[in-house]
Design an enzyme around this catalytic site. Structure first.
Site, PDB file in Angstrom:
ATOM      1  N   SER A  39       0.847  -1.193   0.000  1.00  0.00           N
ATOM      2  CA  SER A  39       0.000   0.000   0.000  1.00  0.00           C
ATOM      3  C   SER A  39       0.880   1.239   0.000  1.00  0.00           C
ATOM      4  O   SER A  39       1.911   1.295   0.650  1.00  0.00           O
ATOM      5  CB  SER A  39      -0.958   0.041   1.190  1.00  0.00           C
ATOM      6  OG  SER A  39      -0.521  -0.771   2.240  1.00  0.00           O
ATOM      7  N   HIS A  71     -10.793  -5.027  -7.313  1.00  0.00           N
ATOM      8  CA  HIS A  71      -9.708  -4.937  -6.334  1.00  0.00           C
ATOM      9  C   HIS A  71      -8.647  -6.019  -6.528  1.00  0.00           C
ATOM     10  O   HIS A  71      -7.949  -6.386  -5.604  1.00  0.00           O
ATOM     11  CB  HIS A  71     -10.263  -4.981  -4.906  1.00  0.00           C
ATOM     12  CG  HIS A  71     -10.837  -3.686  -4.474  1.00  0.00           C
ATOM     13  ND1 HIS A  71     -10.281  -2.917  -3.470  1.00  0.00           N
ATOM     14  CD2 HIS A  71     -11.886  -2.983  -4.939  1.00  0.00           C
ATOM     15  CE1 HIS A  71     -10.984  -1.811  -3.339  1.00  0.00           C
ATOM     16  NE2 HIS A  71     -11.969  -1.833  -4.207  1.00  0.00           N
ATOM     17  N   HIS A  97      -2.331 -10.773   2.569  1.00  0.00           N
ATOM     18  CA  HIS A  97      -1.819 -10.664   3.937  1.00  0.00           C
ATOM     19  C   HIS A  97      -2.289 -11.838   4.789  1.00  0.00           C
ATOM     20  O   HIS A  97      -3.367 -12.395   4.555  1.00  0.00           O
ATOM     21  CB  HIS A  97      -2.303  -9.361   4.591  1.00  0.00           C
ATOM     22  CG  HIS A  97      -1.812  -8.125   3.914  1.00  0.00           C
ATOM     23  ND1 HIS A  97      -2.444  -7.592   2.813  1.00  0.00           N
ATOM     24  CD2 HIS A  97      -0.764  -7.309   4.178  1.00  0.00           C
ATOM     25  CE1 HIS A  97      -1.788  -6.504   2.425  1.00  0.00           C
ATOM     26  NE2 HIS A  97      -0.770  -6.308   3.229  1.00  0.00           N
ATOM     27  N   TYR A  99      -3.510 -11.648   7.674  1.00  0.00           N
ATOM     28  CA  TYR A  99      -4.755 -11.300   8.388  1.00  0.00           C
ATOM     29  C   TYR A  99      -6.003 -11.613   7.577  1.00  0.00           C
ATOM     30  O   TYR A  99      -7.109 -11.586   8.104  1.00  0.00           O
ATOM     31  CB  TYR A  99      -4.756  -9.830   8.840  1.00  0.00           C
ATOM     32  CG  TYR A  99      -4.672  -8.793   7.740  1.00  0.00           C
ATOM     33  CD1 TYR A  99      -5.742  -8.572   6.869  1.00  0.00           C
ATOM     34  CD2 TYR A  99      -3.545  -8.002   7.590  1.00  0.00           C
ATOM     35  CE1 TYR A  99      -5.673  -7.624   5.876  1.00  0.00           C
ATOM     36  CE2 TYR A  99      -3.458  -7.039   6.601  1.00  0.00           C
ATOM     37  CZ  TYR A  99      -4.524  -6.855   5.741  1.00  0.00           C
ATOM     38  OH  TYR A  99      -4.441  -5.918   4.751  1.00  0.00           O
ATOM     39  N   GLU A 100      -5.847 -11.939   6.276  1.00  0.00           N
ATOM     40  CA  GLU A 100      -7.012 -12.296   5.471  1.00  0.00           C
ATOM     41  C   GLU A 100      -7.526 -13.685   5.835  1.00  0.00           C
ATOM     42  O   GLU A 100      -8.639 -14.061   5.456  1.00  0.00           O
ATOM     43  CB  GLU A 100      -6.671 -12.210   3.975  1.00  0.00           C
ATOM     44  CG  GLU A 100      -6.415 -10.767   3.541  1.00  0.00           C
ATOM     45  CD  GLU A 100      -5.905 -10.643   2.111  1.00  0.00           C
ATOM     46  OE1 GLU A 100      -6.492 -11.273   1.207  1.00  0.00           O
ATOM     47  OE2 GLU A 100      -4.920  -9.912   1.899  1.00  0.00           O
ATOM     48  N   ALA A 127       3.957  -0.396   3.618  1.00  0.00           N
ATOM     49  CA  ALA A 127       3.689   0.786   4.442  1.00  0.00           C
ATOM     50  C   ALA A 127       3.596   0.276   5.874  1.00  0.00           C
ATOM     51  O   ALA A 127       3.107  -0.822   6.118  1.00  0.00           O
ATOM     52  CB  ALA A 127       2.383   1.432   4.026  1.00  0.00           C
ATOM     53  N   MET A 214       2.163  -5.432   8.749  1.00  0.00           N
ATOM     54  CA  MET A 214       1.418  -6.693   8.661  1.00  0.00           C
ATOM     55  C   MET A 214       1.804  -7.520   7.430  1.00  0.00           C
ATOM     56  O   MET A 214       1.000  -8.311   6.934  1.00  0.00           O
ATOM     57  CB  MET A 214      -0.087  -6.391   8.650  1.00  0.00           C
ATOM     58  CG  MET A 214      -0.539  -5.589   9.866  1.00  0.00           C
ATOM     59  SD  MET A 214      -2.278  -5.182   9.800  1.00  0.00           S
ATOM     60  CE  MET A 214      -2.392  -3.917  11.077  1.00  0.00           C
ATOM     61  N   SER A 215       3.034  -7.347   6.949  1.00  0.00           N
ATOM     62  CA  SER A 215       3.414  -8.085   5.729  1.00  0.00           C
ATOM     63  C   SER A 215       4.902  -8.399   5.705  1.00  0.00           C
ATOM     64  O   SER A 215       5.559  -8.399   6.738  1.00  0.00           O
ATOM     65  CB  SER A 215       3.046  -7.236   4.498  1.00  0.00           C
ATOM     66  OG  SER A 215       3.878  -6.106   4.408  1.00  0.00           O
ATOM     67  N   ASN A 238       2.687   6.141   9.408  1.00  0.00           N
ATOM     68  CA  ASN A 238       2.086   6.731  10.611  1.00  0.00           C
ATOM     69  C   ASN A 238       3.020   6.450  11.778  1.00  0.00           C
ATOM     70  O   ASN A 238       3.802   5.498  11.730  1.00  0.00           O
ATOM     71  CB  ASN A 238       0.695   6.128  10.894  1.00  0.00           C
ATOM     72  CG  ASN A 238       0.733   4.613  11.016  1.00  0.00           C
ATOM     73  OD1 ASN A 238       0.556   3.893  10.040  1.00  0.00           O
ATOM     74  ND2 ASN A 238       0.974   4.130  12.231  1.00  0.00           N
ATOM     75  N   HIS A 250      -6.494   5.201   8.245  1.00  0.00           N
ATOM     76  CA  HIS A 250      -6.046   4.703   6.944  1.00  0.00           C
ATOM     77  C   HIS A 250      -5.798   5.844   5.950  1.00  0.00           C
ATOM     78  O   HIS A 250      -4.934   5.746   5.086  1.00  0.00           O
ATOM     79  CB  HIS A 250      -7.094   3.724   6.393  1.00  0.00           C
ATOM     80  CG  HIS A 250      -6.602   2.926   5.230  1.00  0.00           C
ATOM     81  ND1 HIS A 250      -5.526   2.060   5.333  1.00  0.00           N
ATOM     82  CD2 HIS A 250      -7.001   2.883   3.931  1.00  0.00           C
ATOM     83  CE1 HIS A 250      -5.297   1.515   4.140  1.00  0.00           C
ATOM     84  NE2 HIS A 250      -6.182   1.999   3.283  1.00  0.00           N
TER      85      HIS A 250
HETATM   86  I1  8IG Z   1       0.422   1.657   7.111  1.00  0.00           I
HETATM   87  O1  8IG Z   1       1.002   1.182  12.890  1.00  0.00           O
HETATM   88  C1  8IG Z   1       0.582   0.662   8.776  1.00  0.00           C
HETATM   89  N1  8IG Z   1       0.582  -0.654   8.816  1.00  0.00           N
HETATM   90  N2  8IG Z   1       0.913  -3.378  12.541  1.00  0.00           N
HETATM   91  N3  8IG Z   1       0.963  -1.080  12.740  1.00  0.00           N
HETATM   92  C2  8IG Z   1       0.864  -2.204  11.983  1.00  0.00           C
HETATM   93  N4  8IG Z   1       0.722  -2.170  10.662  1.00  0.00           N
HETATM   94  C3  8IG Z   1       0.692  -0.961  10.097  1.00  0.00           C
HETATM   95  C4  8IG Z   1       0.781   0.227  10.810  1.00  0.00           C
HETATM   96  C5  8IG Z   1       0.923   0.169  12.210  1.00  0.00           C
HETATM   97  N5  8IG Z   1       0.705   1.245   9.951  1.00  0.00           N
END
Ligand code: 8IG
Length: 276
Positions: A39, A71, A97, A99-100, A127, A214-215, A238, A250
């Site tokens: 992303s 998508h 990912h 988490y899916e 990201a 998360m990747s 972030n 997001h």
């Molecule tokens: I963009 O702050 C993004 N992906 N785990 N934590 C986690 N994954 C993210 C974050 C975050 N920001």
């Protein structure tokens, strides 16, 4: 057997099948470098020029059709010309990912396909949240090492793969010689889909982590285990939870990606030919 059944039953056979389909569809017998664009990174591809070939990933064995129309991940083939060299890059826009909830196989299928398609170097972008207070939002950071907090590996069986140089030092040095302002950091893989609590971020910071996302980690391991060299680049999108007193959202992530896209695109375009 359907293509998805093959992916779970024999993931390496599914990757080999997808790689041979990519070779015949693109007309490129062997690609050199793979890029997985996370992303915020998709627009950075614009710097690579016009793709020689593009299609939906799910047209190839083992890549699933999108759950939401429009998508789907895309696969592109680029020719990158640089200082008399011609490099074939296989680019995946988007990834699956953990988490899916589909398990490991779809998460690492893209990189396995890329290595079967000939790629000796795999560039993984993402990201992420910044834990190290020395990072600014919108800054790309090279992954130096990782901590896996998912307790899941893409490998099973007695495959005791060494990970001491997982994020290739050779490649990090080439990239830093292109942009000496790049910092490095330790990336934590967090399953998600929830972000961390502030207490979890404090734990990670105490463990020596700089970035959290998360990747990337399963893909890095899968590519390395097949003999490819790995480069990981995280875009700090972030500040991690509890770092600033603000909530995570997001939209902030999307905005950071847009703002940094041209810098990251130039970096990729100029470095990729030097990696192989
Ligand atoms: I963009 O702050 C993004 N992906 N785990 N934590 C986690 N994954 C993210 C974050 C975050 N920001």
């Amino acid at each position: 057997m359907t293509s998805t059944e093959l992916l779970y039953k024999d993931p390496m056979a599914a990757a080999a099948q997808a790689a041979s389909e990519i070779a015949s569809r693109t007309g490129v017998a062997s690609h050199d470098v793979a890029l997985v664009m996370g992303s915020g990174w998709v627009t950075a591809c614009d710097a690579l020029g016009t793709p020689a070939y593009e299609c939906d990933a799910h047209e190839f064995t083992g890549f699933e059709a999108p759950a939401v129309e429009g998508h789907s991940g895309k696969v592109r083939s680029y020719v990158i010309e640089h200082e008399g060299k011609s490099i074939r890059a296989l680019v995946f826009l988007g990834r699956t990912h953990l988490y899916e909830g589909k398990g490991m196989e779809p998460v690492v299928h893209g990189v396995r396909t890329a290595v079967k398609a000939g790629c000796k170097v795999v560039v993984l972008t993402n990201a992420c949240g910044g834990i190290n207070a020395g990072y600014k939002v919108g800054e790309p950071v090279l992954i130096r090492d990782h901590i896996s907090m998912t307790a899941q590996s893409p490998l099973s069986g007695a495959t005791f793969v060494d990970l001491t140089d997982l994020y290739s030092k050779r490649i990090r040095q080439i990239v830093k010689s292109e942009d000496s302002s790049l910092q490095e950091g330790v990336y934590v893989h967090w399953r998600g889909p929830t972000y961390e609590t502030p207490a979890e971020i404090l734990m990670m910071r105490t463990m020596g982590a700089d970035l959290v996302g998360m990747s990337t980690v399963p893909e890095a391991i899968a590519a390395h285990a097949m003999g490819a060299e790995v480069l990981g680049i995280s875009l700090v999108s972030n500040a991690a939870a509890g770092m600033t007193g603000e909530k995570l959202n997001h939209e902030e992530v999307i905005a950071a990606g847009k703002a940094a896209a041209s810098r990251m695109g130039e970096l990729l375009k100029n470095t990729i030919p030097k990696l192989v």
